[in-house]
Design an enzyme around this catalytic site. Structure first.
Site, PDB file in Angstrom:
ATOM      1  CB  ILE A 296     -12.656 -29.807  31.489  1.00 56.03           C
ATOM      2  CG1 ILE A 296     -13.725 -29.747  30.382  1.00 56.03           C
ATOM      3  CG2 ILE A 296     -12.257 -31.243  31.758  1.00 56.03           C
ATOM      4  CD1 ILE A 296     -13.238 -30.277  29.027  1.00 56.03           C
ATOM      5  CB  SER A 297     -17.802 -28.322  33.882  1.00 55.58           C
ATOM      6  OG  SER A 297     -17.449 -27.191  34.628  1.00 55.58           O
ATOM      7  CG  MET A 298     -19.200 -33.819  35.922  1.00 52.18           C
ATOM      8  SD  MET A 298     -20.510 -34.159  37.154  1.00 52.18           S
ATOM      9  CE  MET A 298     -21.529 -35.327  36.220  1.00 52.18           C
TER      10      MET A 298
END
Length: 213
Positions: A63-65
């Site tokens: 899950i991206s920043m």
């Protein structure tokens, strides 16, 4: 599936952090304040859910920043009713942000495990894209083109031509291009054959995968 006032407080803090890092779009910040990010990751990571970090999810993806999600969303200047193609549904967090911004979202995922999980999970917490597609992001979604915006949430070694072709005139494609680290690259379609290109700095994404597993 609990979302408490404590979680809300942590989201407010996260939005403040992102604002300090240069996110100025209030609609994007409000989306970050609204979406229960802790529900998108393994409960063992819940204590870290509202830090500005990426986390592992299923199928060796991440899950991206939050900053990356907010930066991509802000750069694309999403407006209500924009027809958006998302390449790489992943956990669905970016999808939820696009939906909070009132976009009409078509999202493609090529990892079967993630596709199944996210297409069940997102509607459960109230986020319903126009369509979830299990397929190859490199070829886009020709039957629904043209799109106002196309967002790629995985590192691509090159810019797939079908994605450029599926933009409407005036539309934008935002894609991280490169192998180990990527340069966030924005293409704005000026005419049938002319594109304006902007490079917006280095980011790190998991690789964009071809075909379906």
């Amino acid at each position: 599936m609990k979302d408490t006032s404590k979680h809300q407080g942590l989201r407010n803090q996260l939005a403040t952090v992102l604002e300090a890092k240069g996110i100025t779009d209030n609609n994007v910040l409000n989306a970050i304040r609204e979406i229960p990010r802790h529900l998108f990751i393994d409960s063992s990571f819940e204590a870290h859910a509202y830090q500005d970090k990426a986390f592992p999810i299923a199928a060796e993806q991440t899950i991206s920043m939050p900053y990356t999600v907010a930066f991509q969303s802000q750069t694309l200047e999403i407006k209500p009713g924009d027809k958006v193609l998302e390449i790489g549904t992943g956990s669905g967090y970016q999808t939820a942000v696009l939906l909070e911004l009132k976009a009409v979202v078509y999202s493609i995922e090529r990892q079967k495990e993630l596709f199944k999980r996210t297409s069940l999970f997102l509607p459960k917490i109230g986020y319903k894209p126009k369509r979830f597609i299990f397929g190859d992001g490199y070829i886009g979604l020709k039957e629904q083109a043209p799109f106002d915006k196309i967002i790629v949430t995985a590192g691509a070694p090159f810019v797939p031509n079908p994605l450029l072709a599926q933009l409407k005139i005036g539309g934008m494609l935002l894609i991280p291009v490169g192998d180990k680290t990527q340069i966030m690259t924005l293409f704005i379609r000026k005419s049938a054959k002319e594109f304006e290109k902007h490079e917006l700095g280095d980011f790190a994404f998991v690789p964009m995968l071809e075909e379906k597993n």
